[in-house]
Design a protein around this motif. Structure first.
Motif, mmCIF file in Angstrom:
data_model
loop_
_atom_site.group_PDB
_atom_site.id
_atom_site.type_symbol
_atom_site.label_atom_id
_atom_site.label_comp_id
_atom_site.label_asym_id
_atom_site.label_seq_id
_atom_site.Cartn_x
_atom_site.Cartn_y
_atom_site.Cartn_z
ATOM 1 N N MET A 128 -1.302 3.814 44.739
ATOM 2 C CA MET A 128 -2.654 3.806 44.178
ATOM 3 C C MET A 128 -3.293 5.186 44.280
ATOM 4 O O MET A 128 -3.982 5.630 43.355
ATOM 5 C CB MET A 128 -3.521 2.754 44.879
ATOM 6 C CG MET A 128 -3.100 1.323 44.599
ATOM 7 S SD MET A 128 -4.324 0.063 45.075
ATOM 8 C CE MET A 128 -4.499 0.326 46.827
ATOM 9 N N ILE A 129 -3.052 5.883 45.398
ATOM 10 C CA ILE A 129 -3.585 7.238 45.565
ATOM 11 C C ILE A 129 -3.002 8.161 44.497
ATOM 12 O O ILE A 129 -3.724 8.954 43.868
ATOM 13 C CB ILE A 129 -3.272 7.788 46.970
ATOM 14 C CG1 ILE A 129 -4.061 7.025 48.034
ATOM 15 C CG2 ILE A 129 -3.575 9.288 47.050
ATOM 16 C CD1 ILE A 129 -3.653 7.345 49.457
ATOM 17 N N SER A 130 -1.692 8.066 44.265
ATOM 18 C CA SER A 130 -1.062 8.941 43.260
ATOM 19 C C SER A 130 -1.626 8.650 41.870
ATOM 20 O O SER A 130 -1.814 9.569 41.068
ATOM 21 C CB SER A 130 0.462 8.773 43.279
ATOM 22 O OG SER A 130 0.877 7.514 42.787
ATOM 23 N N GLY A 131 -1.901 7.378 41.572
ATOM 24 C CA GLY A 131 -2.503 7.023 40.286
ATOM 25 C C GLY A 131 -3.900 7.593 40.134
ATOM 26 O O GLY A 131 -4.282 8.085 39.055
ATOM 27 N N TYR A 132 -4.672 7.555 41.208
ATOM 28 C CA TYR A 132 -6.015 8.140 41.209
ATOM 29 C C TYR A 132 -5.945 9.642 40.934
ATOM 30 O O TYR A 132 -6.697 10.178 40.099
ATOM 31 C CB TYR A 132 -6.679 7.868 42.564
ATOM 32 C CG TYR A 132 -7.855 8.758 42.889
ATOM 33 C CD1 TYR A 132 -9.112 8.501 42.349
ATOM 34 C CD2 TYR A 132 -7.699 9.870 43.720
ATOM 35 C CE1 TYR A 132 -10.188 9.329 42.630
ATOM 36 C CE2 TYR A 132 -8.768 10.701 44.007
ATOM 37 C CZ TYR A 132 -10.011 10.432 43.461
ATOM 38 O OH TYR A 132 -11.073 11.260 43.739
ATOM 39 N N CYS A 133 -5.008 10.323 41.623
ATOM 40 C CA CYS A 133 -4.866 11.770 41.428
ATOM 41 C C CYS A 133 -4.389 12.097 40.016
ATOM 42 O O CYS A 133 -4.823 13.090 39.424
ATOM 43 C CB CYS A 133 -3.889 12.347 42.459
ATOM 44 S SG CYS A 133 -4.567 12.448 44.142
ATOM 45 N N MET B 297 -2.513 17.861 40.105
ATOM 46 C CA MET B 297 -1.909 16.606 40.574
ATOM 47 C C MET B 297 -1.299 16.800 41.957
ATOM 48 O O MET B 297 -1.499 15.983 42.863
ATOM 49 C CB MET B 297 -0.832 16.150 39.574
ATOM 50 C CG MET B 297 -0.023 14.946 40.032
ATOM 51 S SD MET B 297 -1.055 13.461 40.127
ATOM 52 C CE MET B 297 -0.076 12.426 41.215
ATOM 53 N N ASN B 298 -0.562 17.885 42.122
ATOM 54 C CA ASN B 298 0.082 18.162 43.413
ATOM 55 C C ASN B 298 -0.939 18.433 44.508
ATOM 56 O O ASN B 298 -0.827 17.899 45.622
ATOM 57 C CB ASN B 298 1.014 19.373 43.278
ATOM 58 C CG ASN B 298 2.189 19.098 42.360
ATOM 59 O OD1 ASN B 298 2.884 18.097 42.502
ATOM 60 N ND2 ASN B 298 2.417 19.986 41.400
ATOM 61 N N ILE B 299 -1.930 19.260 44.188
ATOM 62 C CA ILE B 299 -2.946 19.621 45.185
ATOM 63 C C ILE B 299 -3.710 18.369 45.637
ATOM 64 O O ILE B 299 -3.926 18.147 46.831
ATOM 65 C CB ILE B 299 -3.936 20.659 44.612
ATOM 66 C CG1 ILE B 299 -3.201 21.849 43.991
ATOM 67 C CG2 ILE B 299 -4.917 21.089 45.685
ATOM 68 C CD1 ILE B 299 -2.368 22.669 44.935
ATOM 69 N N CYS B 300 -4.116 17.541 44.666
ATOM 70 C CA CYS B 300 -4.865 16.316 44.974
ATOM 71 C C CYS B 300 -4.044 15.393 45.863
ATOM 72 O O CYS B 300 -4.519 14.932 46.907
ATOM 73 C CB CYS B 300 -5.259 15.602 43.679
ATOM 74 S SG CYS B 300 -6.056 13.987 43.917
ATOM 75 N N TYR B 301 -2.802 15.133 45.479
ATOM 76 C CA TYR B 301 -2.001 14.168 46.238
ATOM 77 C C TYR B 301 -1.673 14.693 47.639
ATOM 78 O O TYR B 301 -1.724 13.937 48.621
ATOM 79 C CB TYR B 301 -0.713 13.813 45.492
ATOM 80 C CG TYR B 301 0.069 12.759 46.238
ATOM 81 C CD1 TYR B 301 -0.337 11.421 46.209
ATOM 82 C CD2 TYR B 301 1.157 13.101 47.027
ATOM 83 C CE1 TYR B 301 0.336 10.458 46.943
ATOM 84 C CE2 TYR B 301 1.840 12.142 47.760
ATOM 85 C CZ TYR B 301 1.425 10.820 47.713
ATOM 86 O OH TYR B 301 2.094 9.868 48.457
#
Length: 453
Positions: free
Chosen positions: A305-310, A332-336
């Protein structure tokens, strides 16, 4: 052949794909999500089905309700191999009817404009001039091939990685999975003969004998229903997971009624640090396809779910800038990594340490509290293993019988800290990826060598 255009094409409707769609819904983009399963089976995956409450809170995701919520969880009981030591780690969570919850999230996304096709398979990605520009789909409902062009394709295909695996192997996002960095898992959902004692606590049994490189789980789904299963490390030449399941089921779930089997199934579970890059030109990987599973306990729904949010956050920013290149999707990488990935990399180190221990060492460590519940909680929540000077001294006195175990623990704590810091120093652009990747690989090789001494 029919040709269609969308802003975003999401392949896979499990927790990662559904989260991506949920966070993109109603934001003005034309989004298509496809899943190979029929609607009533989307989100059905063999796993423990437990998710921490904190994930829902952090991401603004609705709590499970009604039949979606099978049990409220108060914590985890961790058992030593000899069953003589039990650690209790408290923490709120939910045991889900995962398909029902997953499908509600998709329906909410659909009500806000996301288009969803079930029974639709991605045959191959469209790849030209270094960019992913969509995919060729096969819709089994209409029995036709459809070419879908997209600005961003989201690979949420789970452990099959059915989009990434068809890209040129020289692309960083096409990175393969080492079998030793995965668990082969199997589980069954059964009714019990009597009410389950402490049914609001998940049970985890750590034992190299009965689940080498993994663990057994007993996750109550109410007072008289339980999800019971195990994972074993892949690539080690161990017997089939079914052999272990049949041999040891009575030891870890003596109360189940084997004639009342409700569900069964197996899956491959990546248990390592995340994909070195989850984004490239025109593509983002999420969930199991991006190796977002917790390396220690194998739970993947919350981090999916976290990866989907990012992914959704990154995609919205990319459309604002009009840049769908690797650089344009790099956030995407920084957020996750900031949300979960740095901790996950740290837990990859901890996982490698645990897989080197034998049952005698685990029994000793738990019984003598060489590692304590608080340490485990901190490690699982933050990816940190902090041992204060006073505590270290006390534990050295208590653990004089196994000084090598304490020295290994000190080594583990240092490497967990180092890799976490390395992940927080993730490169700001694709140009720095190869140097950074080499640093990670060197650190892990160094750790493997030191922990094997």
């Amino acid at each position: 052949m029919k040709e269609l255009k969308y802003d975003v094409l999401i392949i896979g409707g499990g927790f990662a794909g559904a989260s991506t769609a949920f966070h993109l819904a109603g934001k003005g983009l034309k989004v298509l999500l496809v899943d190979s399963k029929p609607w009533n089976r989307i989100g059905d995956k063999p796993c423990g089905d437990a998710v921490s409450k904190t994930h829902f809170d952090r991401l603004g995701m609705p709590y499970p309700k009604g039949e979606e919520l099978e049990n409220k969880i108060s914590g985890i009981k961790l058992y030593s191999p000899d069953m003589r030591t039990v650690w209790t780690v408290n923490g709120e969570g939910f045991e889900l009817n995962a398909p029902l919850y997953n499908q509600r999230i998709l329906r909410e996304a659909e009500s806000k404009g996301v288009e969803i096709w079930d029974q639709t398979t991605a045959m191959k990605p469209l790849f030209e001039n270094g960019f992913v520009g969509g995919a060729v789909l096969y819709n089994r409902r209409s029995n036709e091939e459809v070419v879908v062009y997209s600005k961003v394709l989201v690979d949420a295909t789970g452990y099959s990685r059915s989009v990434r695996s068809k890209l040129p192997q020289e692309l960083p996002i096409a990175e393969d999975l080492d079998e030793k960095d995965a668990d082969i898992a199997y589980r069954e959902v059964l009714l019990t003969r009597d009410d389950i004692e402490d049914h609001d606590y998940l049970r985890i049994f750590v034992t190299q004998k009965a689940s080498p490189g993994g663990y057994w789980w007993y996750f109550p789904k109410g007072k008289n229903k339980v999800n019971v299963g195990l994972g074993i490390q892949g690539g080690m030449g161990y017997p089939s997971v079914h052999v272990f399941y049949q041999k040891y089921l009575d030891s870890y779930a003596p109360d189940v009624d084997k004639s009342k089997l409700l569900v069964k199934g197996g899956a491959l579970v990546p248990t390592r640090r995340p994909l070195y890059t989850m984004a490239w030109n025109g593509i983002i990987a999420v969930g199991d396809s991006a190796y977002t599973v917790n390396p220690v306990h194998g739970g993947g729904k919350g981090s999916a779910m976290i990866s989907g949010y990012c992914a959704a956050k990154t995609i919205l920013n990319a459309f604002e800038k009009g840049d769908f290149s690797a650089q344009g999707l790099w956030d995407m990488n920084i957020c996750y990594i900031n949300e979960y990935g740095a901790k996950q990399a740290s837990l990859d180190i901890f996982r490698r340490f645990l897989q080197k221990l034998n049952d005698d060492e685990i029994n000793y460590g738990m019984n003598k509290k060489v590692l304590k519940e608080e340490d485990l909680l901190e490690a699982s929540e933050k990816g940190d293993l902090h041992l204060s000077v006073a505590e270290k001294a006390m534990r050295i006195i208590a653990g004089l019988g196994r000084p090598s175990l304490l020295m290994k623990l000190k080594t583990v704590a240092e490497y967990m800290k180092n890799i976490k810091q390395l992940y927080y120093n993730y490169p700001k652009s694709p140009s720095g990826l190869q140097i950074w990747k080499a640093q990670v690989d060197n650190l892990i090789s160094e750790f493997n060598m030191n922990i094997s001494k």
